[in-house]
Design a protein around this motif. Structure first.
Motif, PDB file in Angstrom:
ATOM      1  N   THR A  12     -21.410 -48.196  -3.338  1.00 26.63           N
ATOM      2  CA  THR A  12     -22.096 -47.701  -2.150  1.00 26.63           C
ATOM      3  C   THR A  12     -21.156 -47.329  -1.023  1.00 26.63           C
ATOM      4  OG1 THR A  12     -22.444 -49.971  -1.391  1.00 26.63           O
ATOM      5  CG2 THR A  12     -24.230 -48.930  -2.626  1.00 26.63           C
ATOM      6  N   VAL A  13     -20.029 -47.999  -0.883  1.00 26.32           N
ATOM      7  CA  VAL A  13     -19.116 -47.748   0.245  1.00 26.32           C
ATOM      8  C   VAL A  13     -18.098 -46.667  -0.079  1.00 26.32           C
ATOM      9  CG1 VAL A  13     -17.332 -48.818   1.681  1.00 26.32           C
ATOM     10  CG2 VAL A  13     -19.434 -50.044   1.199  1.00 26.32           C
ATOM     11  N   PHE A  14     -17.648 -46.573  -1.317  1.00 26.73           N
ATOM     12  CA  PHE A  14     -16.583 -45.637  -1.662  1.00 26.73           C
ATOM     13  C   PHE A  14     -16.918 -44.178  -1.340  1.00 26.73           C
ATOM     14  CE2 PHE A  14     -14.154 -42.952  -4.590  1.00 26.73           C
ATOM     15  CZ  PHE A  14     -12.878 -43.286  -4.169  1.00 26.73           C
ATOM     16  N   PRO A  15     -18.137 -43.685  -1.591  1.00 23.73           N
ATOM     17  CA  PRO A  15     -18.421 -42.283  -1.229  1.00 23.73           C
ATOM     18  C   PRO A  15     -18.267 -42.001   0.267  1.00 23.73           C
ATOM     19  CG  PRO A  15     -20.053 -43.073  -2.769  1.00 23.73           C
ATOM     20  CD  PRO A  15     -19.229 -44.257  -2.378  1.00 23.73           C
ATOM     21  N   PHE A  16     -18.664 -42.942   1.107  1.00 20.58           N
ATOM     22  CA  PHE A  16     -18.483 -42.747   2.554  1.00 20.58           C
ATOM     23  C   PHE A  16     -17.013 -42.735   2.933  1.00 20.58           C
ATOM     24  CE2 PHE A  16     -22.765 -44.502   2.215  1.00 20.58           C
ATOM     25  CZ  PHE A  16     -23.461 -43.517   2.897  1.00 20.58           C
ATOM     26  N   PHE A  17     -16.225 -43.608   2.295  1.00 20.80           N
ATOM     27  CA  PHE A  17     -14.780 -43.603   2.514  1.00 20.80           C
ATOM     28  C   PHE A  17     -14.183 -42.265   2.069  1.00 20.80           C
ATOM     29  CE2 PHE A  17     -10.629 -44.165   0.468  1.00 20.80           C
ATOM     30  CZ  PHE A  17      -9.867 -44.461   1.592  1.00 20.80           C
ATOM     31  N   TRP A  18     -14.626 -41.746   0.927  1.00 16.20           N
ATOM     32  CA  TRP A  18     -14.105 -40.482   0.394  1.00 16.20           C
ATOM     33  C   TRP A  18     -14.430 -39.322   1.338  1.00 16.20           C
ATOM     34  CZ3 TRP A  18     -10.938 -39.816  -3.667  1.00 16.20           C
ATOM     35  CH2 TRP A  18     -10.712 -38.508  -4.093  1.00 16.20           C
ATOM     36  N   ILE A  19     -15.654 -39.306   1.870  1.00 18.59           N
ATOM     37  CA  ILE A  19     -16.056 -38.248   2.800  1.00 18.59           C
ATOM     38  C   ILE A  19     -15.218 -38.311   4.067  1.00 18.59           C
ATOM     39  CG2 ILE A  19     -17.934 -37.479   4.301  1.00 18.59           C
ATOM     40  CD1 ILE A  19     -19.850 -38.319   2.030  1.00 18.59           C
ATOM     41  N   LEU A  20     -15.062 -39.499   4.618  1.00 20.92           N
ATOM     42  CA  LEU A  20     -14.269 -39.648   5.844  1.00 20.92           C
ATOM     43  C   LEU A  20     -12.816 -39.258   5.594  1.00 20.92           C
ATOM     44  CD1 LEU A  20     -14.256 -40.610   8.796  1.00 20.92           C
ATOM     45  CD2 LEU A  20     -13.591 -42.846   7.926  1.00 20.92           C
ATOM     46  N   ASN A  21     -12.270 -39.705   4.487  1.00 19.29           N
ATOM     47  CA  ASN A  21     -10.890 -39.372   4.160  1.00 19.29           C
ATOM     48  C   ASN A  21     -10.724 -37.870   3.924  1.00 19.29           C
ATOM     49  OD1 ASN A  21      -8.189 -39.875   3.572  1.00 19.29           O
ATOM     50  ND2 ASN A  21      -8.626 -39.994   1.394  1.00 19.29           N
ATOM     51  N   SER A  22     -11.677 -37.235   3.262  1.00 24.66           N
ATOM     52  CA  SER A  22     -11.595 -35.794   3.008  1.00 24.66           C
ATOM     53  C   SER A  22     -11.714 -34.980   4.284  1.00 24.66           C
ATOM     54  CB  SER A  22     -12.697 -35.363   2.043  1.00 24.66           C
ATOM     55  OG  SER A  22     -12.493 -35.959   0.789  1.00 24.66           O
ATOM     56  N   SER A  23     -12.362 -35.527   5.291  1.00 24.04           N
ATOM     57  CA  SER A  23     -12.485 -34.783   6.543  1.00 24.04           C
ATOM     58  C   SER A  23     -11.143 -34.639   7.254  1.00 24.04           C
ATOM     59  CB  SER A  23     -13.503 -35.457   7.456  1.00 24.04           C
ATOM     60  OG  SER A  23     -13.008 -36.685   7.947  1.00 24.04           O
ATOM     61  N   PHE A  24     -10.191 -35.488   6.933  1.00 26.73           N
ATOM     62  CA  PHE A  24      -8.862 -35.394   7.532  1.00 26.73           C
ATOM     63  C   PHE A  24      -7.875 -34.606   6.670  1.00 26.73           C
ATOM     64  CE2 PHE A  24     -10.501 -39.207   9.659  1.00 26.73           C
ATOM     65  CZ  PHE A  24     -10.305 -38.819  10.963  1.00 26.73           C
ATOM     66  N   LYS A  25      -8.304 -34.129   5.514  1.00 24.27           N
ATOM     67  CA  LYS A  25      -7.422 -33.363   4.632  1.00 24.27           C
ATOM     68  C   LYS A  25      -7.525 -31.878   4.946  1.00 24.27           C
ATOM     69  CE  LYS A  25      -7.665 -36.326   0.545  1.00 24.27           C
ATOM     70  NZ  LYS A  25      -8.042 -36.339  -0.876  1.00 24.27           N
ATOM     71  N   PRO A  26      -6.416 -31.152   4.870  1.00 22.51           N
ATOM     72  CA  PRO A  26      -6.509 -29.692   4.959  1.00 22.51           C
ATOM     73  C   PRO A  26      -7.151 -29.136   3.687  1.00 22.51           C
ATOM     74  CG  PRO A  26      -4.224 -30.366   4.648  1.00 22.51           C
ATOM     75  CD  PRO A  26      -5.033 -31.606   4.801  1.00 22.51           C
ATOM     76  N   GLU A  27      -7.613 -27.897   3.763  1.00 22.75           N
ATOM     77  CA  GLU A  27      -8.328 -27.297   2.640  1.00 22.75           C
ATOM     78  C   GLU A  27      -7.465 -27.242   1.373  1.00 22.75           C
ATOM     79  OE1 GLU A  27     -10.814 -23.225   1.647  1.00 22.75           O
ATOM     80  OE2 GLU A  27     -10.160 -23.637   3.681  1.00 22.75           O
ATOM     81  N   SER A  28      -6.161 -27.054   1.534  1.00 20.75           N
ATOM     82  CA  SER A  28      -5.283 -26.985   0.363  1.00 20.75           C
ATOM     83  C   SER A  28      -5.243 -28.311  -0.399  1.00 20.75           C
ATOM     84  CB  SER A  28      -3.875 -26.586   0.797  1.00 20.75           C
ATOM     85  OG  SER A  28      -3.341 -27.553   1.688  1.00 20.75           O
ATOM     86  N   GLU A  29      -5.415 -29.427   0.293  1.00 25.68           N
ATOM     87  CA  GLU A  29      -5.427 -30.720  -0.391  1.00 25.68           C
ATOM     88  C   GLU A  29      -6.799 -31.036  -0.992  1.00 25.68           C
ATOM     89  OE1 GLU A  29      -3.735 -34.172   1.445  1.00 25.68           O
ATOM     90  OE2 GLU A  29      -2.288 -32.971   2.528  1.00 25.68           O
TER      91      GLU A  29
END
Length: 90
Positions: A12-29
């Motif tokens: 339940t927590v990992f998808p929210f962590f993934w979304i938050l972490n992906s928001s700080f990644k540039p599009e190339s990553e």
């Protein structure tokens, strides 16, 4: 029982962590070869700048708060309508 709780928490927590972490990644990553890295190599707040300033998210949030306030005031006046009706009868 503890294994089940830890597994459920991870699921339940990992998808929210993934979304938050992906928001700080540039599009190339996000779409590149390193898309499955958990931590961003080059974290950036460019995505937040685009959403807030270029896409008009602040204006949308302002409109949402106006709608919510209007609904609250409408509900308040609806609940107090009996008092207004009684005062008009006097």
């Amino acid at each position: 029982m503890l294994d089940i709780c830890c597994g459920f928490l991870l699921i339940t927590v990992f998808p929210f962590f993934w979304i938050l972490n992906s928001s700080f990644k540039p599009e190339s990553e996000i779409f590149g070869a390193n898309c499955y890295r958990i931590i961003a190599e080059n974290p950036t707040i460019e995505n937040y700048k685009v959403v807030i300033f270029e896409k008009g998210m602040l204006r949308a949030i302002g409109k949402l708060t106006d709608v919510l306030h209007g609904g609250c005031y409408g509900e308040l006046f609806f609940r107090l309508r009996h008092l207004v009706y009684l005062q008009q009868q006097l």
